[in-house]
Design an enzyme around this catalytic site. Structure first.
Site, PDB file in Angstrom:
ATOM      1  CG  HIS A  69      -2.136  -0.555   1.030  1.00  0.00           C
ATOM      2  ND1 HIS A  69      -1.900  -2.439   0.973  1.00  0.00           N
ATOM      3  CD2 HIS A  69      -3.253  -0.607   0.578  1.00  0.00           C
ATOM      4  CE1 HIS A  69      -3.140  -2.783   0.906  1.00  0.00           C
ATOM      5  NE2 HIS A  69      -3.966  -2.026   0.740  1.00  0.00           N
ATOM      6  N   PRO A  70       0.402   2.271  -0.559  1.00  0.00           N
ATOM      7  CG  PRO A  70      -0.857   3.802  -1.903  1.00  0.00           C
ATOM      8  CD  PRO A  70      -0.820   2.387  -1.562  1.00  0.00           C
ATOM      9  CB  SER A  86      -4.454   3.748  -4.501  1.00  0.00           C
ATOM     10  OG  SER A  86      -4.158   2.767  -4.059  1.00  0.00           O
ATOM     11  CD  GLU A  89      -9.311   2.732  -2.574  1.00  0.00           C
ATOM     12  OE1 GLU A  89      -9.942   1.824  -2.987  1.00  0.00           O
ATOM     13  OE2 GLU A  89      -8.280   2.673  -2.197  1.00  0.00           O
ATOM     14  CD  GLN A  90      -3.550   8.348  -1.400  1.00  0.00           C
ATOM     15  OE1 GLN A  90      -3.201   9.419  -1.194  1.00  0.00           O
ATOM     16  NE2 GLN A  90      -2.933   7.203  -1.021  1.00  0.00           N
ATOM     17  CG  PHE A 121      -1.803   5.345   8.717  1.00  0.00           C
ATOM     18  CD1 PHE A 121      -1.872   5.224   9.921  1.00  0.00           C
ATOM     19  CD2 PHE A 121      -2.496   6.259   8.087  1.00  0.00           C
ATOM     20  CE1 PHE A 121      -3.343   5.468  10.604  1.00  0.00           C
ATOM     21  CE2 PHE A 121      -3.866   6.440   8.672  1.00  0.00           C
ATOM     22  CZ  PHE A 121      -3.973   5.942   9.976  1.00  0.00           C
ATOM     23  CB  VAL A 125      -9.132   7.499   2.479  1.00  0.00           C
ATOM     24  CG1 VAL A 125      -7.941   7.385   3.214  1.00  0.00           C
ATOM     25  CG2 VAL A 125      -9.281   6.958   1.096  1.00  0.00           C
TER      26      VAL A 125
END
Length: 171
Positions: A69-70, A86, A89-90, A121, A125
């Site tokens: 995961h980033p 991703s 989502e972000q 972490f 999100v």
């Protein structure tokens, strides 16, 4: 691309894996193992099987999944190199629109978290606002490694649920 559970159940293992390869970040081994349990009676049965694969994996595999995961709003996001999931989502939590102060804060927390736990972490999100993400980040930095390993896997499974609902038609 949406796929029906019926078509997924009828797919060859390679096609099944390909169709669900984006559900868990850079970890096609999860749907590959789940394909051995076809057919699935329901969306929930499919999701539960995917989660069981994650839970039953060796710790080294779980850590590899977590590390795939980033960082939130990190270098890959800035460079536009996140997966499509991703990125979306972000953006849903406006992490692509942070003020310079918040951008600096999240990057400092990313660095502190990785220094403490040796993995990024992870938070779903889509279940949070920008403020609640920052609040959770600050709180979880105080946890021990065992708690955070469990939290990361729980969040990954929640992310997987959202991604699965956007991939498999629930019928």
């Amino acid at each position: 691309m949406l796929i029906s559970l019926q078509l997924l159940n009828a797919a060859a293992p390679e096609s099944f894996t390909e169709a669900l390869s984006g559900i868990f970040e850079h970890s096609p081994w999860i749907p590959q193992r789940a394909s051995q349990s076809v057919p699935f009676e329901s969306f929930d049965a499919l999701y539960d099987t995917l989660c069981t694969v994650v839970d039953d994996a060796e710790e080294a595999e779980q850590l590899k999944l977590i590390r795939a995961h980033p960082d939130l709003s990190g270098k890959l996001a800035v460079a536009g190199k996140l997966t499509e999931h991703s990125t979306e989502e972000q953006q849903s939590a406006r992490l692509d629109q942070l003020s310079p102060e918040r951008f600096e804060e999240i990057n400092a927390m990313n660095d502190a978290y990785k220094a403490r736990f040796a993995f990024p972490f992870i938070i779903c999100v889509k279940d949070h606002t920008q403020d609640s993400i920052f609040e959770n980040f600050r709180e979880r930095l105080r946890n021990d490694i065992s708690t955070e390993l469990t939290a990361a896997l729980t969040q990954i499974k929640r992310i997987g649920w959202h991604r699965l609902t956007g991939t498999v038609v629930q019928s």
